[in-house]
Motif scaffolding. Structure first.
Motif, PDB file in Angstrom:
ATOM      1  N   VAL A  28     -12.880  30.349  12.984  1.00 49.43           N
ATOM      2  CA  VAL A  28     -12.337  30.161  11.635  1.00 49.43           C
ATOM      3  C   VAL A  28     -11.001  29.428  11.633  1.00 49.43           C
ATOM      4  CG1 VAL A  28     -13.486  32.223  10.764  1.00 49.43           C
ATOM      5  CG2 VAL A  28     -11.172  32.420  11.684  1.00 49.43           C
ATOM      6  N   THR A  29     -10.426  29.216  12.786  1.00 48.73           N
ATOM      7  CA  THR A  29      -9.073  28.660  12.853  1.00 48.73           C
ATOM      8  C   THR A  29      -9.099  27.140  12.794  1.00 48.73           C
ATOM      9  OG1 THR A  29      -8.366  30.535  14.185  1.00 48.73           O
ATOM     10  CG2 THR A  29      -6.948  28.593  14.204  1.00 48.73           C
ATOM     11  N   GLY A  30      -8.189  26.563  12.011  1.00 50.24           N
ATOM     12  CA  GLY A  30      -8.097  25.108  11.920  1.00 50.24           C
ATOM     13  C   GLY A  30      -6.853  24.720  11.157  1.00 50.24           C
ATOM     14  N   ARG A  31      -6.880  23.538  10.570  1.00 53.01           N
ATOM     15  CA  ARG A  31      -5.706  23.054   9.831  1.00 53.01           C
ATOM     16  C   ARG A  31      -6.176  22.047   8.786  1.00 53.01           C
ATOM     17  NH1 ARG A  31      -3.337  21.594  13.874  1.00 53.01           N
ATOM     18  NH2 ARG A  31      -2.038  23.441  14.219  1.00 53.01           N
ATOM     19  N   THR A  32      -5.538  22.089   7.628  1.00 51.99           N
ATOM     20  CA  THR A  32      -5.854  21.144   6.560  1.00 51.99           C
ATOM     21  C   THR A  32      -4.572  20.514   6.054  1.00 51.99           C
ATOM     22  OG1 THR A  32      -7.765  22.475   5.861  1.00 51.99           O
ATOM     23  CG2 THR A  32      -6.922  20.880   4.283  1.00 51.99           C
TER      24      THR A  32
END
Length: 341
Positions: free
Chosen positions: A74-78
């Motif tokens: 679920v980890t990321g960046r926007t």
């Protein structure tokens, strides 16, 4: 049944009626869900493997799995500074892909008068009766979990003594929902060979290889469940290699704490040549709340007491991707003469 036994049995019937809040347990009655949960807890306590997994009350006969493991990270960046960009949470609990179905399951236990008479000699007569019924039911739940392949309308214990036709167990759930995670053969068609010249030289290699079938982010809490035949063969090979050295033999037993880097055990009622890699919390038994029916009958025509139990039950692998297994019926071991058995 002797007179003193009959008095104790009458007291037992009274105690059961009080526990369940009914006038008599000699007529079929429905068990209150809260009391049914306590009864299930007692059955689980009498087993050796069931306390480690999930035994859950559910409302519906059919539905989607209650527990689930995240089926993706679920980890990321926007970069929200860009027009139209916003953070989007991901629903990664794989509850939509796999479901369950509960089936009527009868567990009817007979106790001959001679057994009841033997129990009457002990002060814990009622507790012995309860343990006997609970142990029979708990053991059967484990058997179905490992060996169950179908659910027949009219089961045949003579043909299927391991309760294969009572309900679909965990291995069958995996076969049905993610068949690629049940390895059925190696280099030799229809066979999986574990031994010096086989598909895997030993259990360490086998378990390590099977782990690769589980996504990296799902490998927390894994355990290797290994059958008694495989453990015995592994020990035999190690003892043969070290010869008659008592101190080293002791080290063999003490040193077999892991296989392929995983803790292991041989669960009760587990297939003798089976290997399963998963986590305990990935295996479940669902029971429908309010479905339990019970009746205790004194049947002089057969010189026995009969304890009838019925509930709706099913076996679930919460996240099939987090379980890999061997088709235990296809596993072959060295026969000592250069072949495989």
């Amino acid at each position: 049944m002797r007179l003193d036994t009959r008095k104790l049995f009458a007291a037992l019937l009274g105690r059961l009626a009080s526990t369940y809040g009914v006038a008599s347990v000699e007529q079929q009655f429905s068990i209150d869900p809260t009391v049914a949960q306590r009864l299930t807890d007692k059955i689980v306590e009498q087993a050796t493997f069931l306390p480690k997994i999930n035994v859950i009350q559910v409302d519906e006969l059919k539905g989607q799995n209650i527990l689930g493991y995240a089926n993706a990270p679920v980890t990321g960046r926007t970069d929200t500074t860009q027009a139209g960009k916003e953070r989007t949470p991901r629903n990664v609990v794989g509850l939509g892909s796999y479901g369950y179905e509960l089936l009527q399951t009868n567990a009817d236990v007979a106790m001959p008068y001679r057994l009841m008479d033997a129990w009457a000699k002990f002060a814990d007569f009622m507790e012995r009766y309860a343990r006997y019924v609970q142990q029979r039911m708990g053991s059967d739940m484990e058997l179905i979990g490992w060996y169950g392949t179908s659910a027949s309308a009219d089961t045949d214990p003579a043909t299927y003594p391991l309760l294969q036709d009572v309900n679909k167990g965990w291995l069958q759930y995996l076969r049905d929902n993610l068949s690629g995670n049940v390895l059925s053969e190696g280099a030799t068609p229809g066979e999986i060979r574990i031994g010096a010249t086989g598909d895997w030289a030993n259990l360490d290699v086998a378990v390590l290889d099977l782990q690769q079938g589980i996504p990296q982010y799902m490998r927390q809490g894994l355990v290797a469940l290994i059958g008694s035949d495989l453990i015995a063969k592994e020990k035999s090979a190690l003892y043969a290699a070290i010869g008659d050295k008592p101190t080293e033999k002791a080290l063999v037993a003490a040193g077999m704490t892991t296989f392929g880097g995983l803790p292991w055990e041989t669960p009760s009622n587990f297939p003798a040549r089976g290997i399963v890699v998963t986590s305990y919390d990935n295996l479940s038994i669902y029971q429908q709340s309010g479905s339990w029916r019970r009746q205790v009958v004194d049947n002089p025509k057969k010189d026995q007491v009969e304890d009838y139990n019925c509930r709706n039950e099913g076996y679930v692998v919460e996240t099939p991707e987090k379980m890999v297994a061997l088709e235990f019926a296809n596993v072959r071991l060295p026969d000592g003469a250069g072949g495989w058995e």
